[in-house]
Design an enzyme around this catalytic site. Sequence first.
Site, mmCIF file in Angstrom:
data_model
loop_
_atom_site.group_PDB
_atom_site.id
_atom_site.type_symbol
_atom_site.label_atom_id
_atom_site.label_comp_id
_atom_site.label_asym_id
_atom_site.label_seq_id
_atom_site.Cartn_x
_atom_site.Cartn_y
_atom_site.Cartn_z
ATOM 1 N N HIS A 1 0.842 -1.197 0.000
ATOM 2 C CA HIS A 1 0.000 0.000 0.000
ATOM 3 C C HIS A 1 0.882 1.254 0.000
ATOM 4 O O HIS A 1 0.703 2.151 -0.822
ATOM 5 C CB HIS A 1 -0.934 0.005 1.214
ATOM 6 C CG HIS A 1 -1.650 1.305 1.410
ATOM 7 N ND1 HIS A 1 -2.612 1.761 0.539
ATOM 8 C CD2 HIS A 1 -1.521 2.275 2.348
ATOM 9 C CE1 HIS A 1 -3.060 2.946 0.942
ATOM 10 N NE2 HIS A 1 -2.407 3.282 2.042
ATOM 11 N N ASP B 1 7.211 20.676 -27.367
ATOM 12 C CA ASP B 1 7.366 19.356 -26.729
ATOM 13 C C ASP B 1 8.406 19.505 -25.629
ATOM 14 O O ASP B 1 8.881 20.604 -25.386
ATOM 15 C CB ASP B 1 7.801 18.285 -27.748
ATOM 16 C CG ASP B 1 7.326 16.895 -27.332
ATOM 17 O OD1 ASP B 1 7.332 16.599 -26.113
ATOM 18 O OD2 ASP B 1 6.940 16.101 -28.196
ATOM 19 N N TRP C 1 7.344 0.157 3.432
ATOM 20 C CA TRP C 1 7.748 0.934 2.240
ATOM 21 C C TRP C 1 9.129 1.530 2.426
ATOM 22 O O TRP C 1 9.786 1.881 1.474
ATOM 23 C CB TRP C 1 6.726 2.033 1.946
ATOM 24 C CG TRP C 1 6.949 3.316 2.674
ATOM 25 C CD1 TRP C 1 6.577 3.610 3.947
ATOM 26 C CD2 TRP C 1 7.630 4.485 2.183
ATOM 27 N NE1 TRP C 1 6.971 4.882 4.275
ATOM 28 C CE2 TRP C 1 7.615 5.450 3.210
ATOM 29 C CE3 TRP C 1 8.242 4.818 0.961
ATOM 30 C CZ2 TRP C 1 8.200 6.713 3.073
ATOM 31 C CZ3 TRP C 1 8.830 6.075 0.833
ATOM 32 C CH2 TRP C 1 8.799 7.004 1.890
ATOM 33 N N SER D 1 13.590 5.657 -13.963
ATOM 34 C CA SER D 1 12.523 6.373 -14.649
ATOM 35 C C SER D 1 12.430 7.813 -14.154
ATOM 36 O O SER D 1 12.385 8.760 -14.952
ATOM 37 C CB SER D 1 11.199 5.632 -14.423
ATOM 38 O OG SER D 1 10.113 6.473 -14.671
ATOM 39 N N SER D 2 12.431 7.992 -12.830
ATOM 40 C CA SER D 2 12.292 9.339 -12.272
ATOM 41 C C SER D 2 13.475 10.222 -12.642
ATOM 42 O O SER D 2 13.310 11.398 -12.969
ATOM 43 C CB SER D 2 12.196 9.273 -10.751
ATOM 44 O OG SER D 2 11.046 8.580 -10.384
ATOM 45 N N HIS E 1 12.970 12.300 3.015
ATOM 46 C CA HIS E 1 12.294 13.542 3.334
ATOM 47 C C HIS E 1 12.113 14.476 2.148
ATOM 48 O O HIS E 1 11.003 14.956 1.935
ATOM 49 C CB HIS E 1 12.838 14.269 4.562
ATOM 50 C CG HIS E 1 11.754 15.159 5.080
ATOM 51 N ND1 HIS E 1 10.771 14.721 5.919
ATOM 52 C CD2 HIS E 1 11.406 16.426 4.739
ATOM 53 C CE1 HIS E 1 9.892 15.682 6.090
ATOM 54 N NE2 HIS E 1 10.252 16.728 5.401
ATOM 55 N N GLU F 1 11.662 13.454 -0.633
ATOM 56 C CA GLU F 1 10.584 12.736 -1.332
ATOM 57 C C GLU F 1 9.214 13.247 -0.897
ATOM 58 O O GLU F 1 8.295 13.362 -1.704
ATOM 59 C CB GLU F 1 10.716 11.232 -1.052
ATOM 60 C CG GLU F 1 9.537 10.381 -1.524
ATOM 61 C CD GLU F 1 9.468 10.220 -3.033
ATOM 62 O OE1 GLU F 1 10.425 10.587 -3.715
ATOM 63 O OE2 GLU F 1 8.441 9.739 -3.521
ATOM 64 N N TYR G 1 8.440 16.211 -0.163
ATOM 65 C CA TYR G 1 8.167 17.441 -0.919
ATOM 66 C C TYR G 1 8.012 17.161 -2.401
ATOM 67 O O TYR G 1 7.317 17.897 -3.101
ATOM 68 C CB TYR G 1 9.245 18.487 -0.610
ATOM 69 C CG TYR G 1 9.213 18.823 0.853
ATOM 70 C CD1 TYR G 1 8.129 19.520 1.371
ATOM 71 C CD2 TYR G 1 10.166 18.364 1.726
ATOM 72 C CE1 TYR G 1 8.024 19.767 2.727
ATOM 73 C CE2 TYR G 1 10.070 18.611 3.089
ATOM 74 C CZ TYR G 1 8.989 19.306 3.575
ATOM 75 O OH TYR G 1 8.886 19.530 4.916
ATOM 76 N N SER H 1 -2.303 26.214 -6.920
ATOM 77 C CA SER H 1 -1.982 27.604 -7.251
ATOM 78 C C SER H 1 -2.454 27.998 -8.647
ATOM 79 O O SER H 1 -2.444 29.179 -8.992
ATOM 80 C CB SER H 1 -0.468 27.839 -7.151
ATOM 81 O OG SER H 1 -0.003 27.444 -5.886
ATOM 82 N N HIS I 1 14.534 13.861 11.479
ATOM 83 C CA HIS I 1 13.371 13.915 12.370
ATOM 84 C C HIS I 1 12.523 12.651 12.236
ATOM 85 O O HIS I 1 11.603 12.442 13.003
ATOM 86 C CB HIS I 1 12.539 15.196 12.161
ATOM 87 C CG HIS I 1 11.806 15.282 10.867
ATOM 88 N ND1 HIS I 1 11.604 16.470 10.215
ATOM 89 C CD2 HIS I 1 11.200 14.350 10.098
ATOM 90 C CE1 HIS I 1 10.923 16.259 9.112
ATOM 91 N NE2 HIS I 1 10.670 14.986 9.020
ATOM 92 N N HIS I 2 12.864 11.820 11.242
ATOM 93 C CA HIS I 2 12.214 10.502 11.158
ATOM 94 C C HIS I 2 12.874 9.521 12.118
ATOM 95 O O HIS I 2 12.452 8.375 12.216
ATOM 96 C CB HIS I 2 12.301 9.957 9.735
ATOM 97 C CG HIS I 2 11.563 10.798 8.734
ATOM 98 N ND1 HIS I 2 10.264 10.538 8.377
ATOM 99 C CD2 HIS I 2 11.937 11.898 8.044
ATOM 100 C CE1 HIS I 2 9.880 11.440 7.492
ATOM 101 N NE2 HIS I 2 10.859 12.278 7.273
ATOM 102 N N THR J 1 5.962 26.904 4.390
ATOM 103 C CA THR J 1 4.721 26.179 4.108
ATOM 104 C C THR J 1 3.521 26.993 4.585
ATOM 105 O O THR J 1 2.514 27.108 3.879
ATOM 106 C CB THR J 1 4.750 24.804 4.799
ATOM 107 O OG1 THR J 1 6.050 24.241 4.637
ATOM 108 C CG2 THR J 1 3.732 23.873 4.194
ATOM 109 N N LYS K 1 2.627 29.776 2.253
ATOM 110 C CA LYS K 1 1.824 29.347 1.104
ATOM 111 C C LYS K 1 0.348 29.293 1.474
ATOM 112 O O LYS K 1 -0.517 29.750 0.707
ATOM 113 C CB LYS K 1 2.285 27.974 0.621
ATOM 114 C CG LYS K 1 3.529 28.036 -0.215
ATOM 115 C CD LYS K 1 3.870 26.676 -0.769
ATOM 116 C CE LYS K 1 5.051 26.748 -1.712
ATOM 117 N NZ LYS K 1 4.753 27.434 -2.959
ATOM 118 N N ARG L 1 1.585 1.403 14.872
ATOM 119 C CA ARG L 1 1.427 1.175 13.437
ATOM 120 C C ARG L 1 1.776 -0.268 13.106
ATOM 121 O O ARG L 1 2.497 -0.932 13.847
ATOM 122 C CB ARG L 1 2.424 2.028 12.654
ATOM 123 C CG ARG L 1 2.175 3.474 12.674
ATOM 124 C CD ARG L 1 3.392 4.197 12.114
ATOM 125 N NE ARG L 1 3.505 4.063 10.659
ATOM 126 C CZ ARG L 1 4.446 4.658 9.930
ATOM 127 N NH1 ARG L 1 5.339 5.411 10.506
ATOM 128 N NH2 ARG L 1 4.489 4.493 8.625
#
Lengths: 249, 643
Positions: free
Chosen positions: B85, B114, B149, B179-180, B263, B265, B267, B278, B312-313, B338, B341, B460
């Site tokens: 998941h 293009d 994950w 790919s990315s 992290h 990631e 964002y 926006s 912080h993780h 943040t 925004k 969890r």
Amino acid sequence: MATAVATAGHDSHAEGHGEHVHYTSTGLENRKIAVWAFIGSECMLFASLISTYLIYKGRSRVGPWPHEWGCKTSAAVAKTRELLQGCSPADVMKPILDIPVTSQSTFVLLMSSLAMVLALAAVETKGTPLPAGAGWWDRCLASSKFWLMATAVMGATFLGYQSYEFTSFVHEGLTIKTNLFGSSFFTLTGFHGAHVTAGVLWLLTLFAIDVKRGLKGKTDVLLVDICALYWHFVDVVWIAIFTLIYLIQ
Amino acid sequence: MATTAAPAPGQTPTAGGSYAAGEQTGIWSWLATVDHKRIGTLYLWTALSFFIVGGIEAFIIRLQLMRPNGQVVSAEVYNQLFTMHGTTMVFLVIMPLSAAFFNYLIPLQIGARDVAFPRLNAFSYWVYLFGGVFMTIPIFFGAAPNGGWFGYAPLTTMQFSGGLNIDFWVIGLQILGISSLAAAFNFITTIINMRAPGMTLMRMPIFTWMSFIVQFLLILAFPAITIALVFLQFDRFFGTQFYEIAAGADPLLWQHLFWVFGHPEVYILILPAFGLASEILPTFSKKPLFGYNVMVYSGIMIGFLGFGVWAHHMFAVGMGATADTIFSMATMLIGIPTGVKIFNWIATMWGGQIRFTVAMKFAIALVALFTIGGISGVMHSSPPTDLQQTDTYFIVAHFHYVLFGGSIMGIMGGIYFYYPKMTGRYMSEKIGNWHFWLFFIGMNLTFFPMHFSGMLGMPRRIYSYDVGQGWETFNFQSTIGVMIQGLGLILFVYNFLKSKKTGAVAPGDAWGAGTLEWSIPSPPPEYNFAQLPVVTSRYPLWDLKHPEMTAGLAHSGPDAMTVTDSHATPMHEETEYKNAADLGIPMPFPTIKPLFTALFLVLMFSGLLFIHLDLFPVALTIMIGCAAAFVGSLYGWLTSPLE
């Protein structure tokens, strides 16, 4: 990853369409920007590898060690042979890194950057007539084929040194499975070696094109230019690796 | 999945008349396409298909947890479900949904025909598709990845996780990374180099700006996980000792490398949705975006600070007071851009003539729900608080508020907003309303109670829990919430499919928006712009149609109007479909070579699996064979002309 750059390298609008030039915002060719972005990404790749090597420096539980003397039968480690106590001469493991030999290969690799610059210059100035009375040496200096091949040969020489180094390490008892030093050393230098290999193949492809139809004109200069960017980058990474892994004890 | 997308958008009769004459149809035209709009469409269909897969996984998880001591699935299957998941939603749904918008919108928003490298773009898509299928297939054999994950090593090394499960995960992620990265190099080049005349960086639409930042995050963050995965692969396949604690390895090495990627990631997942919001909010408020410059700078700030908060993780692993303090402060700091925004979006709506379309509702929901997720995020930026919350359902609540309430809500708004541009027809607002409210209510009912169950100590990733711990009601509510969301998803899929044929016909400027993509017909012709427009402000189409709306904005003088390309003309609206050949616009040839290159690359990686089946010669044959085929198709690709 070499794939990404190689594909980016040739996917140009302008190629083969000299008469139809696309508008670009910066005036630069797309491929050049893509290669710089690629190099930025590669910096992070090597940064991760090098940091892991440094984090694991001195954490291996068994030898051989990069700069220290060790013993096959005990956990003894020492900075010099004399300080190594209670180890029979047959079991002594000497420091594994051979700085004089690797200095030679480093010198060859760094000189290949010079050859790469001369190759690019030769493609850029192709078509300019040589000065009157030009001799063998002048013709050589203006030959892109010569310098492309020279760069490739020097890259291949570096790879030859690396395979010699790897083989001798294995003979001395250090493999990728032996200890943390072996794992991180072979992975880091192996990744760099793979990058040099990709670069040598790239240079040989350019050499083949040069032999077949002659590299000439603006689009071909770009073709050599992006390869040169990559090649210099691979050299710069080696300077960092050589300093951090070989020279600093 | 590619075949489900087979009907070409041009086949539906549209307000603009028949589609461009040279347009091809049929499966072949999709397999060989190098058109950024078609590739974007492929990304969209594929990612939505994976969204359904990931949603079903979530549904089974919630069924299992609906009641104490649930018996729906076994512990092992549960591990596979929560791993897949997370992996699916992050790597196969939100990132590619964003990529669908990058592909479709960036060239249109900056006035390009293009992307910089059309064939590399096709390659990125095919690698993503094959990589996604590679990771999803083992579900059907009960061998799906089961290490979470985040795949923490040493848990994922051979010693603790034998079997092929983790192999699929580690190889699959490596493939998706290629790919990315390939796509990111492409978009960076496109945005830097292919803007229309006058489209300066500070005139780019905010979506393009946020995408631009995301591409840099991608190229700088992905190498870290690439290396972490290489170490894990080497440990698993070749016996290295990177994660071997007995050999002296650092048990935190994986965590650091993973979160240095992980992290940024976060964002990577949220900034594109911010960009979409926006675009939507100014359009339906009939006002230019409030504080454009600050929006751009805060986006850059988020991207920059995003690299300095990863630990912080890891507050719970005991890094010491110094590290905890630094990462705690950096994390609190990132709340500032943040928050800026959020306030800018509110100020954009303030005093505007708001139209509550479905897209607008989703965008407003993003502002509201992301704020809740952001606030709980600031709560666990404090290590002492975090120690109470780590690995509880409170964290699950937090990141679902930012990822579902933020990313998915923004992306759904984007789909409703850009559907008319992509297909020439509007999605049904009536069904869309039901979809929105079911999602909004279902989402809050699912995730809000998790704050409480988490505070009450529910961990969890547990597959069942006993009665009498005060968790029953909250878990029951969460499961009902997922069912409501499921209903919403079904309505969305129905709306998405049906509107393609029967939706109200949309004009080029479907919503009265101000950016370049709305100045061309819907769906756009293959060449996008018959003549590249010369841009003089941030909302060129509003300049043309509603000059009073942009009177307060900076416009460049006539000197910047210098036309530098023979195809460029002053800003105008295009309504007709023409033929690229008639216009003298060279279009890239369709080619299937990127597909084969991607296929052989993925097959080459999958050869590794046979090492763990003790079929070393088979592994070697597959890998060498596919490597040769890969180089062959790459050579064929590079030696054939583009256009």
